[in-house]
Design an enzyme around this catalytic site. Structure first.
Site, PDB file in Angstrom:
ATOM      1  N   CYS A   1       5.245  26.680 -71.474  1.00 14.70           N
ATOM      2  CA  CYS A   1       5.097  28.043 -72.030  1.00 14.70           C
ATOM      3  C   CYS A   1       4.243  29.022 -71.240  1.00 14.70           C
ATOM      4  O   CYS A   1       4.611  30.190 -71.148  1.00 14.70           O
ATOM      5  CB  CYS A   1       4.593  27.942 -73.458  1.00 14.70           C
ATOM      6  SG  CYS A   1       5.844  27.210 -74.521  1.00 14.70           S
TER       7      CYS A   1
ATOM      8  N   ALA B   1      -1.005  34.520 -72.668  1.00 12.31           N
ATOM      9  CA  ALA B   1      -1.431  35.154 -71.413  1.00 12.31           C
ATOM     10  C   ALA B   1      -2.961  35.096 -71.284  1.00 12.31           C
ATOM     11  O   ALA B   1      -3.494  34.798 -70.211  1.00 12.31           O
ATOM     12  CB  ALA B   1      -0.931  36.597 -71.364  1.00 12.31           C
ATOM     13  N   PHE B   2      -3.671  35.338 -72.384  1.00 12.43           N
ATOM     14  CA  PHE B   2      -5.140  35.300 -72.332  1.00 12.43           C
ATOM     15  C   PHE B   2      -5.643  33.891 -72.036  1.00 12.43           C
ATOM     16  O   PHE B   2      -6.579  33.708 -71.260  1.00 12.43           O
ATOM     17  CB  PHE B   2      -5.738  35.793 -73.660  1.00 12.43           C
ATOM     18  CG  PHE B   2      -5.980  37.277 -73.696  1.00 12.43           C
ATOM     19  CD1 PHE B   2      -4.968  38.178 -73.404  1.00 12.43           C
ATOM     20  CD2 PHE B   2      -7.228  37.790 -74.034  1.00 12.43           C
ATOM     21  CE1 PHE B   2      -5.182  39.554 -73.443  1.00 12.43           C
ATOM     22  CE2 PHE B   2      -7.453  39.158 -74.070  1.00 12.43           C
ATOM     23  CZ  PHE B   2      -6.436  40.042 -73.777  1.00 12.43           C
ATOM     24  N   LEU B   3      -5.018  32.898 -72.665  1.00 13.12           N
ATOM     25  CA  LEU B   3      -5.461  31.510 -72.423  1.00 13.12           C
ATOM     26  C   LEU B   3      -5.222  31.135 -70.960  1.00 13.12           C
ATOM     27  O   LEU B   3      -6.097  30.575 -70.293  1.00 13.12           O
ATOM     28  CB  LEU B   3      -4.706  30.551 -73.353  1.00 13.12           C
ATOM     29  CG  LEU B   3      -5.087  30.621 -74.835  1.00 13.12           C
ATOM     30  CD1 LEU B   3      -4.095  29.840 -75.684  1.00 13.12           C
ATOM     31  CD2 LEU B   3      -6.497  30.082 -75.061  1.00 13.12           C
TER      32      LEU B   3
ATOM     33  N   PRO C   1      13.887  29.542 -72.508  1.00  6.59           N
ATOM     34  CA  PRO C   1      13.343  29.368 -71.150  1.00  6.59           C
ATOM     35  C   PRO C   1      13.433  30.650 -70.320  1.00  6.59           C
ATOM     36  O   PRO C   1      14.028  31.631 -70.763  1.00  6.59           O
ATOM     37  CB  PRO C   1      14.247  28.291 -70.545  1.00  6.59           C
ATOM     38  CG  PRO C   1      15.531  28.399 -71.301  1.00  6.59           C
ATOM     39  CD  PRO C   1      15.192  28.864 -72.677  1.00  6.59           C
TER      40      PRO C   1
HETATM   41  P1  NAD Z   1      12.432  22.282 -76.835  1.00  2.00           P
HETATM   42  O1  NAD Z   1      13.330  22.464 -75.682  1.00  2.00           O
HETATM   43  O2  NAD Z   1      11.596  21.046 -76.957  1.00  2.00           O
HETATM   44  O3  NAD Z   1      13.277  22.361 -78.199  1.00  2.00           O
HETATM   45  C1  NAD Z   1      14.277  23.301 -78.448  1.00  2.00           C
HETATM   46  C2  NAD Z   1      15.420  22.586 -79.149  1.00  2.00           C
HETATM   47  O4  NAD Z   1      16.378  23.555 -79.570  1.00  2.00           O
HETATM   48  C3  NAD Z   1      16.167  21.587 -78.271  1.00  2.00           C
HETATM   49  O5  NAD Z   1      16.140  20.311 -78.877  1.00  2.00           O
HETATM   50  C4  NAD Z   1      17.592  22.158 -78.198  1.00  2.00           C
HETATM   51  O6  NAD Z   1      18.587  21.162 -78.146  1.00  2.00           O
HETATM   52  C5  NAD Z   1      17.646  22.956 -79.475  1.00  2.00           C
HETATM   53  N1  NAD Z   1      18.674  23.994 -79.470  1.00  2.00           N
HETATM   54  C6  NAD Z   1      18.988  24.883 -78.493  1.00  2.00           C
HETATM   55  N2  NAD Z   1      19.995  25.674 -78.884  1.00  2.00           N
HETATM   56  C7  NAD Z   1      20.333  25.302 -80.133  1.00  2.00           C
HETATM   57  C8  NAD Z   1      21.297  25.744 -81.077  1.00  2.00           C
HETATM   58  N3  NAD Z   1      22.110  26.764 -80.802  1.00  2.00           N
HETATM   59  N4  NAD Z   1      21.374  25.118 -82.276  1.00  2.00           N
HETATM   60  C9  NAD Z   1      20.534  24.081 -82.558  1.00  2.00           C
HETATM   61  N5  NAD Z   1      19.602  23.614 -81.716  1.00  2.00           N
HETATM   62  C10 NAD Z   1      19.498  24.220 -80.520  1.00  2.00           C
HETATM   63  O7  NAD Z   1      11.508  23.573 -76.896  1.00  2.00           O
HETATM   64  P2  NAD Z   1      10.075  23.716 -77.603  1.00  2.00           P
HETATM   65  O8  NAD Z   1       8.996  23.272 -76.675  1.00  2.00           O
HETATM   66  O9  NAD Z   1      10.146  23.153 -78.979  1.00  2.00           O
HETATM   67  O10 NAD Z   1       9.979  25.310 -77.677  1.00  2.00           O
HETATM   68  C11 NAD Z   1      10.785  26.050 -78.578  1.00  2.00           C
HETATM   69  C12 NAD Z   1      10.224  27.450 -78.681  1.00  2.00           C
HETATM   70  O11 NAD Z   1       8.891  27.396 -79.219  1.00  2.00           O
HETATM   71  C13 NAD Z   1      10.092  28.180 -77.338  1.00  2.00           C
HETATM   72  O12 NAD Z   1      10.354  29.548 -77.566  1.00  2.00           O
HETATM   73  C14 NAD Z   1       8.637  28.004 -76.987  1.00  2.00           C
HETATM   74  O13 NAD Z   1       8.146  29.059 -76.194  1.00  2.00           O
HETATM   75  C15 NAD Z   1       7.969  28.042 -78.338  1.00  2.00           C
HETATM   76  N6  NAD Z   1       6.678  27.333 -78.418  1.00  2.00           N
HETATM   77  C16 NAD Z   1       6.524  26.101 -77.830  1.00  2.00           C
HETATM   78  C17 NAD Z   1       5.305  25.418 -77.952  1.00  2.00           C
HETATM   79  C18 NAD Z   1       5.105  24.043 -77.358  1.00  2.00           C
HETATM   80  O14 NAD Z   1       4.005  23.548 -77.437  1.00  2.00           O
HETATM   81  N7  NAD Z   1       6.101  23.414 -76.777  1.00  2.00           N
HETATM   82  C19 NAD Z   1       4.273  25.993 -78.697  1.00  2.00           C
HETATM   83  C20 NAD Z   1       4.469  27.243 -79.287  1.00  2.00           C
HETATM   84  C21 NAD Z   1       5.685  27.902 -79.139  1.00  2.00           C
HETATM   85  C1  UGA Z   2      -0.475  26.357 -75.065  1.00  5.20           C
HETATM   86  C2  UGA Z   2      -1.406  27.107 -76.031  1.00  5.20           C
HETATM   87  O1  UGA Z   2      -2.701  26.498 -75.995  1.00  5.20           O
HETATM   88  C3  UGA Z   2      -0.869  27.078 -77.441  1.00  5.20           C
HETATM   89  O2  UGA Z   2      -1.695  27.880 -78.302  1.00  5.20           O
HETATM   90  C4  UGA Z   2       0.563  27.629 -77.460  1.00  5.20           C
HETATM   91  O3  UGA Z   2       1.107  27.546 -78.760  1.00  5.20           O
HETATM   92  C5  UGA Z   2       1.418  26.827 -76.492  1.00  5.20           C
HETATM   93  O4  UGA Z   2       0.838  26.898 -75.160  1.00  5.20           O
HETATM   94  C6  UGA Z   2       2.813  27.344 -76.360  1.00  5.20           C
HETATM   95  O5  UGA Z   2       3.076  28.491 -76.661  1.00  5.20           O
HETATM   96  O6  UGA Z   2       3.605  26.526 -75.892  1.00  5.20           O
HETATM   97  P1  UGA Z   2      -0.058  23.835 -74.396  1.00  5.20           P
HETATM   98  O7  UGA Z   2       0.640  24.422 -73.225  1.00  5.20           O
HETATM   99  O8  UGA Z   2       0.645  22.797 -75.197  1.00  5.20           O
HETATM  100  O9  UGA Z   2      -0.472  24.993 -75.429  1.00  5.20           O
HETATM  101  O10 UGA Z   2      -1.439  23.194 -73.915  1.00  5.20           O
HETATM  102  P2  UGA Z   2      -2.852  23.814 -73.461  1.00  5.20           P
HETATM  103  O11 UGA Z   2      -3.906  22.989 -74.059  1.00  5.20           O
HETATM  104  O12 UGA Z   2      -2.930  25.261 -73.703  1.00  5.20           O
HETATM  105  O13 UGA Z   2      -2.854  23.533 -71.894  1.00  5.20           O
HETATM  106  C7  UGA Z   2      -2.003  24.236 -71.023  1.00  5.20           C
HETATM  107  C8  UGA Z   2      -2.323  23.870 -69.584  1.00  5.20           C
HETATM  108  O14 UGA Z   2      -3.572  24.425 -69.184  1.00  5.20           O
HETATM  109  C9  UGA Z   2      -2.426  22.363 -69.339  1.00  5.20           C
HETATM  110  O15 UGA Z   2      -1.829  22.044 -68.116  1.00  5.20           O
HETATM  111  C10 UGA Z   2      -3.919  22.130 -69.312  1.00  5.20           C
HETATM  112  O16 UGA Z   2      -4.275  20.995 -68.564  1.00  5.20           O
HETATM  113  C11 UGA Z   2      -4.391  23.409 -68.636  1.00  5.20           C
HETATM  114  N1  UGA Z   2      -5.811  23.728 -68.933  1.00  5.20           N
HETATM  115  C12 UGA Z   2      -6.207  24.022 -70.204  1.00  5.20           C
HETATM  116  C13 UGA Z   2      -6.724  23.749 -67.902  1.00  5.20           C
HETATM  117  O17 UGA Z   2      -6.383  23.484 -66.724  1.00  5.20           O
HETATM  118  N2  UGA Z   2      -8.035  24.057 -68.175  1.00  5.20           N
HETATM  119  C14 UGA Z   2      -8.466  24.348 -69.426  1.00  5.20           C
HETATM  120  O18 UGA Z   2      -9.671  24.619 -69.609  1.00  5.20           O
HETATM  121  C15 UGA Z   2      -7.530  24.327 -70.472  1.00  5.20           C
END
Ligand code: NAD
Ligand code: UGA
Length: 458
Positions: free
Chosen positions: A275, A224-226, A92
C-alpha cells in the site's frame, strides 16, 4: 437462526477477510459472508490452512466460521441476499495506458460496482473499504444509479487503517474508525447504520464521521504521512553513516518530543507492503490531475528516498565485500515486508535479491512464513537461489547474511554458532538494526548496520 443484519464483503484478501471476521466475532447476531472471485482463496478460508497469516486470526475464524461467518464464491446470489456490502477488492497501481505506474487500477472495483447493480433486487448500502482515489464514490454512485427501477444505493467510505502483522489487534482496538457519507438524509441514515455496527466494540469518541471526499482522501494522506516518516528517518540514516552519528540515538532524541512522537522512526531498508508506494503514487497522480505539480513532487520524493535506501544498501554490500559478489553465497534473513506476516508484496527483499543475483551472487532465502510467496516473486529470475526455512541451515557456508525482515526470531539467534558455520571473513548487513551488533562484532563478524558506523576489522 434469524440474523439481525446480513453483511457481505466482496474481496477475501488481507483486508476484506480479517475486517469482516472481526465484525462476525463482535456481532454474533449478524450474518457475515465473505466472497471472492478466486475459488482457491475461498477454499483456503474454509480450510484449516488460512491463506493469510496473522497472529490471532486462526482462533477467531475457528470460533465464528459456520456459525455467523461464511466464505463463498457465489457472488451474484450473495449480493441479492445482503443489504450492507463492503467492497474490499484490490486497487493496484495501473500498469497500462494513461496514468500507468501511478494511478489506481480501478477495473476490479468497477466490475464489482456493475455486478452489484446487476444483481440487486432491493436497496443497499455499499461501503468502500478498499483504498481509492478521491471522488471514486461519485463514479460508484453514477454506475449504481444507472439502473432502472426504484432501488436506491447509498455509498459510504469507510477506509481501513489496520496494518498487517497486527491486524487483529488493530481491528479490535482501532485508533479511529472513519465513516464518510453524503450529508443528505439518506446518506446520514446509511452512515448511522454503519456507526451502529462498529459501536458494538469501538467507543463512540473513536468513531468519526466526515463528508465522503474527506474520508477517501484521509486514507491516502494517512499512508503518505506514515511512509514520509520512514523516508525521513531513512534519509537521515545516510547522513549518520557519513558523519559518525547513530540513527537510533537521533530517532530517540527526536521522537521524545511529544509533538513528533516515537512511532515510525525506525530506519531500515525502506518500506514495503502493498500500500505505501501504491497510495503515495496515487496521491501524486491526483495532485498532477488537479494541476498541483509542486505538491506532487513533494510526495514523490518519499518514494524516491525509499528506492535510494535500497540502492545504498546493496552498494554497501558490494563495496564492503571487496567490490565483487560473483560466486559468493549470501543469506537473506527474512523475505516478508515486515515481521509477523507472510506477505511479500513490494518487500525490499525482492529488489535486493534481484540486485544480488545481478552481481552473480548465490542467494539463500530464509523466512518463517514467506518462503512460498518468495518463490513466486522470484520464479522468473535467473541465478542460483535456494529456499531454506531453518536459519542455521540457511546461513551455513555463506559469506554474508543480510537481515531484511524484523522477525523477532532473528534477534534471538545463536550468532556464535552461525559465525562458526560461515566462510571468513563473515559479514552481517543488519538492514533492520535488530541484532546485538557489538556482540556480533566481538564474535568475529564484520557488522554493517543502517545509520551507524560499521563495526569492522577490515
Ligand atoms: P488482496 O489482493 O489481498 O485482496 C483483494 C481480493 O479481492 C482478492 O482476493 C481478489 O481475488 C478479490 N477480487 C478482485 N476482484 C474481485 C471481484 N470482482 N469480485 C470478488 N472478489 C474480487 O488485497 P488487500 O491487501 O486485501 O487490499 C484490498 C484493498 O484494501 C486495497 O485497496 C488496499 O489498498 C486496501 N488496504 C489494504 C491494507 C492491507 O494491509 N493489505 C490495509 C488497508 C487498506
Ligand atoms: C500500513 C499502515 O500502517 C496501515 O495503517 C494501513 O492501513 C496499511 O499500510 C494499508 O493501507 O495497507 P502495513 O503496510 O501493513 O500498514 O505495515 P506498516 O507497519 O505500516 O509497515 C510498512 C512498511 O514500513 C514495512 O516495510 C515496515 O517494515 C516499514 N517501517 C515501518 C519501517 O521501515 N520503519 C518504521 O519505523 C515503521
Amino acid at each position: 437462526m434469524k440474523f439481525k443484519k446480513k453483511i457481505l464483503c466482496i474481496g477475501a484478501g488481507y483486508v476484506g477477510a480479517p475486517s469482516n471476521v472481526m465484525i462476525a466475532c463482535k456481532c454474533p447476531d449478524y450474518k457475515v459472508t465473505v466472497v471472492d472471485i478466486n475459488p482457491q482463496r475461498i477454499d483456503a478460508w474454509n480450510s484449516d490452512n488460512l491463506p493469510v497469516y496473522e497472529p490471532g486470526l486462526d482462533e477467531i475464524v475457528k470460533k465464528t466460521r459456520g456459525k455467523n461467518l461464511f466464505f463463498s464464491t457465489d457472488i451474484d446470489n450473495q449480493i441479492k441476499e445482503n443489504d450492507i456490502i463492503f467492497v474490499c477488492v484490490n486497487t493496484p497501481t495501473k500498469t497500462f495506458g494513461t496514468g500507468a505506474g501511478m494511478a489506481a487500477d480501478l477495473q476490479y472495483w468497477e466490475k464489482t460496482a456493475r455486478q452489484i447493480l446487476e444483481n440487486s433486487k432491493s436497496s443497499k448500502i455499499v461501503i468502500e473499504k478498499s483504498t481509492l482515489p478521491i471522488k471514486t464514490a461519485l463514479a460508484m454512485e453514477r454506475i449504481l444509479a444507472s439502473g432502472k427501477g426504484d432501488i436506491t444505493f447509498d455509498v459510504l467510505s469507510n477506509p481501513e487503517f489496520m496494518a498487517e502483522g497486527t491486524a487483529i489487534h488493530d481491528l479490535e482496538n482501532p485508533d479511529r474508525v472513519l465513516i464518510g457519507s453524503r450529508e443528505t438524509p439518506n446518506g446520514l441514515a446509511a452512515r448511522a447504520q454503519l456507526v451502529e455496527i462498529y459501536s458494538r466494540w469501538v467507543s463512540p469518541e473513536k468513531i468519526i464521521t466526515s463528508n465522503i471526499w474527506s474520508a477517501e482522501l484521509s486514507k491516502l494522506v494517512a499512508n503518505a504521512f506514515l511512509a514520509q516518516r520512514v523516508s525521513s528517518i531513512n534519509s537521515i540514516s545516510a547522513l549518520c553513516e557519513k558523519a559518525d552519528a547513530d540513527i537510533s540515538e537521533v530517532a530517540r532524541a527526536v521522537g521524545m518530543d511529544s509533538r513528533i512522537g516515537s512511532k515510525f522512526l525506525k530506519a531500515g531498508i525502506g518500506f514495503g507492503g502493498s500500500c505505501f508506494k501504491k497510495d503515495i503514487l496515487n496521491l501524486v497522480y491526483l495532485c498532477h490531475f488537479y494541476g498541483l505539480p509542486q505538491v506532487a513532487a513533494y510526495w514523490e520524493s518519499v518514494v524516491k528516498i525509499n528506492e535510494y535506501q535500497q540502492e545504498r544498501f546493496i552498494t554497501n554490500i558490494l563495496q564492503s565485500m571487496f567490490n565483487t559478489l560473483a560466486g559468493k553465497k549470501i543469506c537473506i534473513l527474512g523475505f516478508a515486508f515486515k515481521a509477523d506476516t507472510g506477505d511479500t508484496r513490494e518487500s525490499p527483499a525482492i529488489n535486493i535479491t534481484r540486485m544480488l543475483l545481478a552481481e552473480h551472487a548465490e542467494v539463500v532465502i530464509s523466512d518463517p512464513k514467506a518462503l512460498g510467496n518468495a518463490a513466486v516473486d522470484l520464479a522468473h529470475n535467473e541465478g542460483r537461489i535456494s529456499y531454506i526455512e531453518d536459519p542455521y541451515q540457511a546461513t551455513a557456508g555463506c559469506h554474508a547474511l543480510a537481515i531484511m525482515t524484523d522477525w523477532d526470531l532473528y534477534r534471538k539467534l545463536d550468532y556464535r554458532k552461525i559465525y562458526k558455520s560461515m566462510i571468513k571473513p563473515a559479514f552481517i548487513f543488519d538492514g533492520r538494526n535488530i541484532i546485538d551488533q557489538h556482540k556480533c562484532f566481538e564474535i568475529g563478524f564484520n557488522v554493517f548496520p543502517i545509520g551507524k558506523p560499521a563495526l569492522t576489522r577490515l
